[in-house]
Design an enzyme around this catalytic site. Sequence first.
Site, short mmCIF file in Angstrom:
data_model
loop_
_atom_site.label_atom_id
_atom_site.label_comp_id
_atom_site.label_asym_id
_atom_site.label_seq_id
_atom_site.Cartn_x
_atom_site.Cartn_y
_atom_site.Cartn_z
N ARG A 1 33.27 33.66 58.23
CA ARG A 1 31.96 34.01 58.79
C ARG A 1 32.13 35.41 59.36
NH1 ARG A 1 27.79 30.44 62.30
NH2 ARG A 1 27.42 29.80 60.17
N HIS B 1 23.75 33.43 53.50
CA HIS B 1 24.32 32.17 54.00
C HIS B 1 24.25 31.13 52.88
CE1 HIS B 1 25.81 29.35 56.75
NE2 HIS B 1 24.81 29.20 57.59
N ARG C 1 25.49 19.78 55.17
CA ARG C 1 26.46 20.88 55.14
C ARG C 1 27.84 20.34 54.73
NH1 ARG C 1 25.66 25.49 58.05
NH2 ARG C 1 27.51 26.16 56.92
#
Length: 325
Positions: free
Chosen positions: A125, A152, A310
């Site tokens: 990230r 993303h 996710r």
Amino acid sequence: MTAPFTTPLSAPEYTMGANGHFIDLKDMPSEVLRHILDTAKVWKEARRGLPKGAVDEGAPLAGYALAMIFEKSSTRTRISFEMAMQQLGGKSLILQGDNMQLGRGETVADTAKVISRYVDAIMIRANEHALVQELADAGDVPVINALTDRSHPCQLMADMLTIEERFGSVEGRKVAWLGDGNNVATSLIEAAVRFNFPLTLGCPDAFAPPGDVLAWAKAEGGDITLTDDPQVAAKGAQVVITDTWVSMGDDTSGDRMETLAPFQVNDALMAQAATDAIFLHCLPAHRGEEVTASVIDGPQSLIWDQAENRLHAQKAILAWCLGAI
Ligand code: CP
Ligand code: NVA
């Protein structure tokens, strides 16, 4: 305890095997993204009802290790990637960018070469998108983009899974994005092209998505509409999506909040959408800003399934990057 693990689906011919990066959806062929999504669905179903820490049958990533580098805060990404590796039988380690020599000026290329000697894949990230590409170019292991200022992609794979769980297929579904044309919006545009659905973005001119992603989508034949009228954007949509008005690293000076205020997803805006419309938000959310509590905590909201997904989407992404599917 192990899950009754279904045999992995056969990979399409394209598969890059054990060195495939997952950096942006636009870099991935549609059939590979479809393969990842379908694998996520099968694997999610296969372990339904088991404790979260149970290892999947066959432990597809046994022996593999993932390094996770964070230059920004995270709750969902950090926990879901860590549990993904655990459920797949692999290992993970968490690194804070500012505690690494990277934070003191060691080059990205040197960092990539060294980490590649210790682990089998890197998830990062990053503040700047270019750093992720540099890491991928210099290292010898797959790199996964877990959010940058630009995109993303892991979030969008979870969103696709959530939409397909409700509607069967995302193809042809009318999707609306409201608010800031940010990193999540950029990946949504790329998802619309790769998964073939019409997308309308309702954004103020000052917060429109990057021009180059819109141009790319147009060149690819994507059905993408940009409007500065939130009512027009929401009209007839089956999926309504928004995100924070202030992303990590954004400049908060000026009249940002006032400019974005008309794009709030509230009951009046949801009334413009289809009667069976669902609401999605990647979280963290700011009730009273980009969305009202009545919508995000209401019956059309699927945010908890979206957050759970996710985990399932990333397990399939990891398995693809490492050549296990
Ligand atoms: N949606 C998302 O990426 O959440 P985190 O910032 O908590 O990881
Ligand atoms: N757009 C948000 C997403 C957080 C998951 C940000 O970049 O902060």
